[in-house]
Design an enzyme around this catalytic site. Structure first.
Site, PDB file in Angstrom:
ATOM      1  N   GLY A 136       0.820  -1.202   0.000  1.00 20.81           N
ATOM      2  CA  GLY A 136       0.000   0.000   0.000  1.00 20.81           C
ATOM      3  C   GLY A 136       0.854   1.253   0.000  1.00 20.81           C
ATOM      4  O   GLY A 136       2.044   1.215   0.335  1.00 20.81           O
ATOM      5  N   CYS A 137       0.252   2.372  -0.374  1.00 14.14           N
ATOM      6  CA  CYS A 137       1.016   3.621  -0.473  1.00 14.14           C
ATOM      7  C   CYS A 137       1.454   4.119   0.903  1.00 14.14           C
ATOM      8  O   CYS A 137       2.618   4.452   1.117  1.00 14.14           O
ATOM      9  CB  CYS A 137       0.214   4.677  -1.230  1.00 14.14           C
ATOM     10  SG  CYS A 137      -1.453   4.954  -0.603  1.00 14.14           S
ATOM     11  N   TYR A 138       0.525   4.165   1.857  1.00 15.35           N
ATOM     12  CA  TYR A 138       0.903   4.545   3.217  1.00 15.35           C
ATOM     13  C   TYR A 138       1.948   3.582   3.763  1.00 15.35           C
ATOM     14  O   TYR A 138       2.942   3.988   4.377  1.00 15.35           O
ATOM     15  CB  TYR A 138      -0.315   4.531   4.133  1.00 15.35           C
ATOM     16  CG  TYR A 138      -1.087   5.823   4.217  1.00 15.35           C
ATOM     17  CD1 TYR A 138      -0.495   6.980   4.706  1.00 15.35           C
ATOM     18  CD2 TYR A 138      -2.419   5.871   3.825  1.00 15.35           C
ATOM     19  CE1 TYR A 138      -1.211   8.165   4.809  1.00 15.35           C
ATOM     20  CE2 TYR A 138      -3.147   7.048   3.918  1.00 15.35           C
ATOM     21  CZ  TYR A 138      -2.548   8.200   4.420  1.00 15.35           C
ATOM     22  OH  TYR A 138      -3.260   9.366   4.504  1.00 15.35           O
TER      23      TYR A 138
END
Length: 327
Positions: A136-138
């Protein structure tokens, strides 16, 4: 080498960036871009930045003979697609959703398992994998901020994180909080202390520091801009700043897309790139780490191409020589 690529779920922001990257990739050929909602329409009619660059229509069927498929659908839909379609057993897959990221979810048919696709953590495993669960980006931004500490068993206290994301992080589907009139000049938190990426972050840290059991307290913030994630994380440490800086430089010495800056960083340094920039400083007993990425590239499609490169024996930076939109 000519890697024939298929993209499943071609209408979203991450898919648009993936098409843009692969259209310029010297070793890749886009065979099809499948979209259930856009089938038959020109790709450029949805991704208007590709006018004059990609002269294809969205496919209405899937070619099972390609070398690799990228799954760019909403969370929950990747697993469903693989269950409902006859995907060849030897097909290489890069999934951009969160369906296979956690170890308990990584199983696939024939006893195969998805490998967590953060190259700075699993470089060797990715090179021999057929199935990749793109982070995921986070999670990417936060893990890159913390992995060097975990590698030396230095995470002995709770970790506190604030992470600001642009509106593209919410996806292309319209919502109140991504609407210009709501987002412009505004700021808000969401899913505070209960973010869905916490599980994969903890698993990644535990892969280097097996006994890690401290809290990860994440405050996600909606920023009033379109793309990029700006993370600030801090935790107590018992060693000096220069030792921390040396640790981070050493950990990322061979990572082509992650670098440690001696100066404070700002988001425009990474937007439109596959880079992560880190800054490390000691403030009292705490180590403060700033980590910045483009959520659509290093946080999604750029990292997916980086993983594809590794899977097919290419240098991981092929097709990813991108300059930041600094001005």
């Amino acid at each position: 080498m000519n890697i024939n690529v298929g993209i499943i779920g071609g209408g979203g922001y991450a898919a648009g960036e993936l098409i843009r990257l692969l259209a310029s990739h010297p070793e890749a050929n886009i065979d099809f871009v499948y979209s259930r909602s856009q089938g038959g329409r020109p790709i450029r009619s949805v991704h208007q930045d590709l006018i004059g660059k990609v002269e294809m229509d969205f496919a209405q069927s899937v070619n099972p003979e390609v070398d690799v498929i990228f799954l760019c659908m909403g969370h929950g839909n990747s697993r469903r697609f693989l269950e409902e379609n006859n995907v060849p057993d030897d097909m290489k897959i890069v999934d951009i959703s969160r369906d296979f990221r956690l170890s308990e979810d990584a199983g696939y048919k024939g006893g195969k398992r998805f490998v967590y696709g953060l190259p700075e953590l699993n470089h060797g495993k990715i090179k021999t994998a057929d199935l990749i669960a793109n982070p995921g980006c986070y999670a990417s931004a936060i893990e890159l901020a913390l992995l060097p500490l975990a590698s030396r068993q230095h995470l002995q206290q709770d970790i506190h994180v604030q992470a600001i994301t642009g509106s593209t992080g919410a996806g292309r589907k319209r919502s109140t909080t991504s609407h210009f009139s709501w987002r412009d000049g505004n700021i808000s938190i969401y899913k505070a202390l209960n973010h869905q990426h916490e599980g994969e972050i903890k698993e990644s840290l535990q892969s280097l520091q097996a006994g890690f059991d401290k809290g990860i307290h994440i405050i996600p913030v909606r920023g009033n801009y379109t793309r990029g994630i700006f993370v600030t994380a801090y935790t107590k440490i018992d060693f000096k700043e220069n030792q921390a800086v040396e640790l981070y430089h050493d950990f990322y010495r061979d990572a082509p897309f992650t670098a440690v800056s001696s100066e404070p960083v700002h988001l425009k340094q990474v937007v439109n790139t596959n880079n992560c920039l880190l800054h490390v400083q000691k403030v009292g007993p705490h180590l403060l780490i700033t980590s910045i990425i483009d959520n659509l590239l290093k946080g999604a499609s750029g990292q997916a191409v980086q993983n594809m490169n590794l899977m097919f024996g290419l240098d991981e930076n092929v097709g990813l020589d991108l300059k930041a939109n600094y001005f």
